[in-house]
Design a protein around this motif. Structure first.
Motif, PDB file in Angstrom:
ATOM      1  N   SER A   1      44.726  53.191  48.775  1.00 45.36           N
ATOM      2  CA  SER A   1      44.915  53.337  47.328  1.00 45.36           C
ATOM      3  C   SER A   1      43.627  53.813  46.668  1.00 45.36           C
ATOM      4  CB  SER A   1      45.342  52.000  46.711  1.00 45.36           C
ATOM      5  OG  SER A   1      46.536  51.533  47.297  1.00 45.36           O
ATOM      6  N   ASP A   2      43.784  54.671  45.678  1.00 50.11           N
ATOM      7  CA  ASP A   2      42.626  55.189  44.940  1.00 50.11           C
ATOM      8  C   ASP A   2      42.951  55.197  43.439  1.00 50.11           C
ATOM      9  OD1 ASP A   2      40.180  56.260  44.311  1.00 50.11           O
ATOM     10  OD2 ASP A   2      40.742  58.321  44.829  1.00 50.11           O
ATOM     11  N   PRO A   3      42.413  54.250  42.673  1.00 48.85           N
ATOM     12  CA  PRO A   3      41.494  53.187  43.113  1.00 48.85           C
ATOM     13  C   PRO A   3      42.243  52.075  43.823  1.00 48.85           C
ATOM     14  CG  PRO A   3      42.016  52.910  40.806  1.00 48.85           C
ATOM     15  CD  PRO A   3      42.682  54.183  41.222  1.00 48.85           C
ATOM     16  N   PRO A   4      41.551  51.239  44.644  1.00 53.66           N
ATOM     17  CA  PRO A   4      42.210  50.126  45.317  1.00 53.66           C
ATOM     18  C   PRO A   4      42.690  49.095  44.297  1.00 53.66           C
ATOM     19  CG  PRO A   4      39.829  49.999  45.596  1.00 53.66           C
ATOM     20  CD  PRO A   4      40.112  51.320  44.972  1.00 53.66           C
ATOM     21  N   PRO A   5      43.739  48.344  44.615  1.00 48.39           N
ATOM     22  CA  PRO A   5      44.254  47.356  43.665  1.00 48.39           C
ATOM     23  C   PRO A   5      43.228  46.273  43.373  1.00 48.39           C
ATOM     24  CG  PRO A   5      45.235  47.062  45.838  1.00 48.39           C
ATOM     25  CD  PRO A   5      44.481  48.345  45.887  1.00 48.39           C
ATOM     26  N   ALA A   6      43.166  45.870  42.115  1.00 52.87           N
ATOM     27  CA  ALA A   6      42.223  44.820  41.726  1.00 52.87           C
ATOM     28  C   ALA A   6      42.797  43.460  42.098  1.00 52.87           C
ATOM     29  CB  ALA A   6      41.961  44.884  40.225  1.00 52.87           C
ATOM     30  N   PRO A   7      41.996  42.586  42.725  1.00 52.97           N
ATOM     31  CA  PRO A   7      42.489  41.243  43.034  1.00 52.97           C
ATOM     32  C   PRO A   7      42.763  40.458  41.750  1.00 52.97           C
ATOM     33  CG  PRO A   7      40.138  41.427  43.513  1.00 52.97           C
ATOM     34  CD  PRO A   7      40.614  42.795  43.182  1.00 52.97           C
ATOM     35  N   VAL A   8      43.741  39.541  41.826  1.00 56.82           N
ATOM     36  CA  VAL A   8      44.171  38.764  40.659  1.00 56.82           C
ATOM     37  C   VAL A   8      43.490  37.401  40.682  1.00 56.82           C
ATOM     38  CG1 VAL A   8      46.145  37.757  39.467  1.00 56.82           C
ATOM     39  CG2 VAL A   8      46.390  39.948  40.668  1.00 56.82           C
ATOM     40  N   PRO A   9      42.757  37.030  39.634  1.00 56.47           N
ATOM     41  CA  PRO A   9      42.098  35.708  39.620  1.00 56.47           C
ATOM     42  C   PRO A   9      43.114  34.575  39.753  1.00 56.47           C
ATOM     43  CG  PRO A   9      41.245  37.110  37.861  1.00 56.47           C
ATOM     44  CD  PRO A   9      42.436  37.826  38.427  1.00 56.47           C
ATOM     45  N   GLN A  10      42.736  33.532  40.455  1.00 62.47           N
ATOM     46  CA  GLN A  10      43.588  32.361  40.572  1.00 62.47           C
ATOM     47  C   GLN A  10      43.595  31.568  39.267  1.00 62.47           C
ATOM     48  OE1 GLN A  10      43.246  29.849  44.085  1.00 62.47           O
ATOM     49  NE2 GLN A  10      42.177  31.485  45.198  1.00 62.47           N
ATOM     50  N   ASP A  11      44.706  30.888  39.019  1.00 60.67           N
ATOM     51  CA  ASP A  11      44.794  29.959  37.900  1.00 60.67           C
ATOM     52  C   ASP A  11      44.250  28.617  38.378  1.00 60.67           C
ATOM     53  OD1 ASP A  11      45.411  28.262  35.843  1.00 60.67           O
ATOM     54  OD2 ASP A  11      47.546  28.742  35.767  1.00 60.67           O
ATOM     55  N   HIS A  12      42.975  28.362  38.118  1.00 60.37           N
ATOM     56  CA  HIS A  12      42.325  27.166  38.657  1.00 60.37           C
ATOM     57  C   HIS A  12      42.938  25.876  38.124  1.00 60.37           C
ATOM     58  CE1 HIS A  12      39.468  29.844  40.477  1.00 60.37           C
ATOM     59  NE2 HIS A  12      39.059  30.302  39.304  1.00 60.37           N
ATOM     60  N   ALA A  13      43.590  25.927  36.984  1.00 60.16           N
ATOM     61  CA  ALA A  13      44.221  24.725  36.429  1.00 60.16           C
ATOM     62  C   ALA A  13      45.394  24.268  37.297  1.00 60.16           C
ATOM     63  CB  ALA A  13      44.690  24.987  34.999  1.00 60.16           C
TER      64      ALA A  13
END
Length: 312
Positions: free
Chosen positions: A187-199
């Motif tokens: 992929s260009d650009p590569p997919p952005a990682p999704v932040p975890q819901d720390h709660a």
């Protein structure tokens, strides 16, 4: 893509083999030192990942700690594009996480942020979860707290053991890893990682001896989940006449008031039937201390147990 692979137990082997099978250039395999075994601790047993790596003629490193300067210098020379971490056994420091240009990704056997920690497979069963899965995440300095690249869910079979579920999730993790790396590479650009819901985070702490001890005042369903989750290792245990015995292959009876006090033997024939705080539980396999795992009926031939014998 040049990959540095970090892993140690059986769970990590399918991911390593998948990388090789898909043509990734695995430039280094990092695993734990050979483990001493036997009464004299003189016999050294290599980790499953080391055995798999050497079968493919891969470069293997076994530093006591991954912060060792000599090891880090050797890894730098190999110029990995990315690191893949699967049950390696050490929390990696920021300097090592930043060494490959694409950072480090991790295969974790849960649907993060659920079940962060060293024993997510066992705790998923112990807690009676109906669903779990695998997560590919970008590693950060926290414990299983990095952003998510990819997830695959899995429905938990009501009779599955910890060993069976771990084996299945290891294969799923290998599949998810290849899918995630393909997305990053193509992929260009590569997919952005999704932040975890720390709660929403829950913990899957290290299994202890007390974790594995059966509390017979709990209901039969909870006890059955504990026994299955800890099968084959470390094994849920109880004491009978001062002797420790591990119990396996549980079958939970209807949740009605048991005919005896919690922990008391209700009957013994081809299996042990033991009263719990609610209902009864039938045990088909046992492992007395110092002996091999065996069918309960075989053990019962020499045990001479009577109804009312007490497990504690």
């Amino acid at each position: 893509m040049r990959v540095a692979f970090f892993g140690t137990p059986d769970f990590a082997v399918p991911s390593l083999r998948a990388l090789m099978g898909e043509g990734f250039d695995v430039v280094a395999v990092v695993t734990q030192p050979d483990a001493p075994q036997g009464r004299s601790r003189s016999k050294l047993i290599p980790a499953p990942v080391k055995i798999a790596a050497e079968a493919e003629d891969l470069v293997v490193f076994q530093p006591d700690k991954p912060t060792d300067p000599a090891f880090l210098a050797q890894l730098v020379e190999l110029k990995p594009d990315i690191g893949v971490v699967v049950a390696y056994g050490h929390i990696l420091k920021p300097a090592l996480l930043a060494l490959p240009p694409r950072g480090m990704v991790n295969v974790h056997p849960s649907l993060l942020p659920e079940l962060r920690g060293p024993a997510p497979v066992e705790w998923a069963i112990i807690r009676g979860y109906e669903k779990t899965g695998v997560t590919i995440m970008q590693l950060d300095a926290g414990m299983d707290s990095g952003p998510v690249l990819h997830q695959l869910p899995h429905q938990i079979d009501p009779d599955v053991t910890g060993g069976e579920l771990a084996a299945h999730l290891a294969e799923m993790g290998a599949q998810a890893l290849i899918e995630a790396l393909a997305l990053l590479e193509q992929s260009d650009p590569p997919p952005a990682p999704v932040p975890q819901d720390h709660a929403r985070a829950t913990l899957a702490p290290k299994l202890t001896r007390e974790t594995a001890r059966i509390d017979w005042t709990k209901d039969a369903h909870q006890i059955g989940c504990l026994i299955r989750g800890l099968d084959p290792r470390p094994g849920a245990w109880s004491e009978l006449n001062g002797i420790e015995i591990k119990l396996f292959a549980p079958k939970v009876a209807a949740q009605r008031p048991p005919p005896r006090a919690p922990g008391e033997l209700v009957s013994s024939g081809d299996a042990l039937v033991i009263a719990a705080g609610g209902g009864t539980i039938e045990i088909s396999e046992v492992q007395p201390a110092g002996k091999e795992r065996m069918a309960a009926k075989d053990w019962l031939r020499g045990a001479h147990l009577r109804a009312g014998a007490k497990f504690s």
